[in-house]
Write an enzyme that holds these catalytic residues in place. Sequence first.
Site, short mmCIF file in Angstrom:
data_model
loop_
_atom_site.label_atom_id
_atom_site.label_comp_id
_atom_site.label_asym_id
_atom_site.label_seq_id
_atom_site.Cartn_x
_atom_site.Cartn_y
_atom_site.Cartn_z
N SER A 10 0.60 -12.87 0.66
CA SER A 10 2.00 -12.49 0.47
C SER A 10 2.86 -13.62 -0.09
O SER A 10 3.95 -13.36 -0.59
CB SER A 10 2.58 -11.95 1.77
N HIS A 15 -0.14 -5.73 0.34
CA HIS A 15 0.24 -5.97 -1.05
C HIS A 15 -0.83 -5.52 -2.04
O HIS A 15 -0.80 -5.91 -3.20
CB HIS A 15 0.54 -7.46 -1.27
N LYS A 32 5.97 -0.93 1.77
CA LYS A 32 6.06 -1.66 0.50
C LYS A 32 5.86 -0.71 -0.67
O LYS A 32 6.81 -0.08 -1.11
CB LYS A 32 5.09 -2.83 0.54
#
Length: 402
Positions: free
Chosen positions: A191, A219, A250
């Site tokens: 990250s 991610h 996200k």
Amino acid sequence: MELDAARDAVARRIMVMNERVNALKARGLYFYNQPITELRGGARVLVNGREMGMYASYSYLGLVGHPRINKAAQEAVEKYGTGTHGVRSLAGSLKLHEELEETIAEFKHAEAAITYTSGYVTNLTVVSTLMGRGDWVLSDKLNHASIVDGCLMSGAVFRRFKHNDMDDLERRLQQVPSGAAKLVVADAVFSMDGDIIDLPRMAELCRKYDAWLMIDEAHSVGVLGKTGRGIEEHFGLEDVIDIKMGTLSKTIPSVGGYVAGKKEIITYLRHASRAYIFSAALPPAQAAAAKEAFKIILEEPWRIEKLRANTEIFINGLKSAGFDTMLTETAIVPVLCGSDERAFALTAACQRSDIFVLPVVSPAVPEGLARLRATVTAAHEPDEIEHAIDVMVKAGKEIGII
Ligand SMILES: *Cc1c(COP(=O)(O)O)cnc(C)c1O
């Protein structure tokens, strides 16, 4: 009650942090917690009355605000209201939660899935439920704080291996006493640095040393793999990860976290993990939004292609201007500045030019490796990205970073 630093260690910690925040505010260098009043299509935001290009979003596929997702959330509110009046195990479980978990399991090519109310809580509860005293957890040095906290909470022996260094991981695996259960855990995409874990070798080591493997895909979902399914698809591997963890906050524009894996593991977590048993279920709107988002990822593959093209434009542009973007291969792009001061200066210059980026400074990253952590998404247009690069390059030269 008096809050002065002389009182005790707790008061001192509180005062030190307050002084740091106030000092940054006094110098106009406090960029955190800025209230955004409008999200304009994901690539632009309204902050303090100014429209800015957004380069700090994790909505990698630009799904936040997607009409179908908004509609799904609204319909869920109409149908179920806004809360779940309790924990899943008792009266809080909705058909919608089951459907979301089935959707996730299918998306991750897993037998089953379980959801929690945040990614942070997912890591905390899953690591600490699976592992306990006498077990060993081996964790990448740069793993997310929620993984670290889960490892600490588990009471297991907790060892870190050098970042993405599979030789070091093997040495650590050899140190585990025979018979002890072991878990290897890592981010898929890191990250802070944007680089990708060496999953093929990591999976091979886990097989060789009989270790469980958990990967955090916060991610990588929607980012890696031809159809956005994540890190296994990226490497052409099928089902090498035991605990496939991810977040719904996200790429998936909702909130929550999940684990996908074998049926038996999910059943165990559903009856043993404390964040499931002792904490309320995901609200209906968020569950419905997440469910719709997984479908859209598969139905709108152009988003993944556009994200990939935008990522290339951004990284190549910064690199060819002389910036050090470290080892990133993904939409998380560290722009190395060096000292905290330089990172603050570059941030200030960008924000003055209406480019919304944020600095990451010590102690979040080691001293001397302060950076901007910039992100691009599928919502950006190439000319907007070129403009952001121009702003960064001009400021980077003035500050002496490049
Ligand atoms: C953001 C993040 C989390 C936490 O997810 P939330 O849903 O925001 O709580 C966990 N792991 C990684 C690697 C993350 O980047």
